[in-house]
Design an enzyme around this catalytic site. Structure first.
Site, mmCIF file in Angstrom:
data_model
loop_
_atom_site.group_PDB
_atom_site.id
_atom_site.type_symbol
_atom_site.label_atom_id
_atom_site.label_comp_id
_atom_site.label_asym_id
_atom_site.label_seq_id
_atom_site.Cartn_x
_atom_site.Cartn_y
_atom_site.Cartn_z
ATOM 1 N N TYR A 51 0.820 -1.208 0.000
ATOM 2 C CA TYR A 51 0.000 0.000 0.000
ATOM 3 C C TYR A 51 0.858 1.265 0.000
ATOM 4 C CZ TYR A 51 -3.549 -3.410 1.534
ATOM 5 O OH TYR A 51 -4.374 -4.497 1.643
ATOM 6 N N PRO A 199 -16.771 -6.107 3.235
ATOM 7 C CA PRO A 199 -18.122 -6.479 3.695
ATOM 8 C C PRO A 199 -19.229 -5.592 3.140
ATOM 9 C CG PRO A 199 -16.919 -5.366 5.450
ATOM 10 C CD PRO A 199 -15.933 -5.639 4.359
#
Length: 302
Positions: A51, A199
């Protein structure tokens, strides 16, 4: 906030963690978000050397300085960035893993990593060598436990059978139920936890997600997704927020130890944290969600 045991390890992670990839590159803002997460009961932070070319690990390291004992840090390895070269190359070799961990430790300002994860993987990898690297890092005290981050059932199966992984990180949501076919049953059998990323499916499963339906999602057409979205909103009524429904759905599986939604703003973070206080879905609600959504499996890498 409720904490769950990660696999058969001694790590107890907050059921809602923080997916740190979304923190951005502004250090001051990222550190403030991590601090708020800790104040809100989150103890599980997931980052990766990939990242922002290590900057994300640096932000996490600065944010937890002086509070290291309060947090469980998960990071990842396998994607190799070399200065002067464009992009990343995949390198799951023992030599690279044992070298890369030193850089992650330095950026994170710590002398150990709680959960070190292989950031991908294929059947063509030198799997035994990769496992050996993680086991040696455990023995050396540089990592406490290890896992893999993968959506490939065939790779997950190999590590579940041949290694001491305590977790698998994989995409799992109401509109990506693929792990239910092969992965969740295998992990339950082996005593390995799932860490559910995505999610809320890139923000689709939120009250502001209607603007993101046009492109569809996996096997869902725009029309199918719009219909499901409307039904989920109606089902929740005014009693439960859609994002909270999505987070509670993923957590309803006993194999899921934590979900790691991202948060690029304080508002998003606080909203995610609030899901920990939301009422759990009933058996009837879960059955209804499964009835109106698709339970397809993985077409590739079976």
């Amino acid at each position: 906030m409720k904490r769950n045991r990660l696999g058969q390890s001694e790590l107890y992670v907050s059921e809602i963690g923080l997916g740190c990839m979304s923190l951005g590159t502004d250090k001051e803002k990222g550190i403030a978000l991590v601090h708020q997460a800790l104040e809100g009961g989150i103890n599980f932070l997931d980052t990766a050397d990939l990242y922002h070319e290590g900057l994300n690990e640096e932000i996490v390291g600065e944010a937890v300085d002086g509070r290291r004992s309060e947090v469980i840090i998960a990071t990842k390895v396998g994607n190799r960035w070399e200065p002067g070269k464009e992009g990343w190359t995949w390198d799951p070799s023992k030599a690279y893993i044992k070298e890369a961990v030193k850089d992650s430790l330095r950026r994170l300002q710590t002398d150990y990593i709680d959960l070190y994860q292989l950031h991908g993987g294929t059947l063509e990898d030198p799997i035994e060598e990769t496992i050996e690297a993680f086991e040696e890092l455990k023995q050396e005290g540089l990592i406490r436990y290890y896992g893999i981050s993968s959506i490939r059932p065939n790779v997950i199966r190999e590590y579940a059978q041949r290694s001491n992984i305590v977790s698998v990180m994989s995409q799992y949501s109401i509109i990506d139920r693929r792990p239910e076919e092969q992965v969740l049953p295998l992990l339950e059998e082996k005593g390995i936890s799932l860490i559910a990323r995505g999610p809320v499916a890139k923000g689709i499963l939120t009250r502001t997600g209607a603007a993101k339906l046009a492109k569809g999602y996996l096997e869902y057409s725009e029309e199918e997704l719009s219909e499901l979205y409307a039904t989920l909103l109606e089902q929740g009524g005014s009693g439960r927020d859609l994002a909270h429904t999505a987070i509670r759905f993923a957590l309803a599986s006993p194999t899921v130890a934590a979900v790691i939604p991202g948060a690029s703003s304080m508002e998003q973070l606080l909203h995610n944290i609030a899901a920990s206080a939301a009422e759990e879905l009933s058996a009837a609600e879960l059955a209804q969600i499964r009835k109106i959504s698709k339970g397809s499996g993985y077409a590739q890498h079976r």
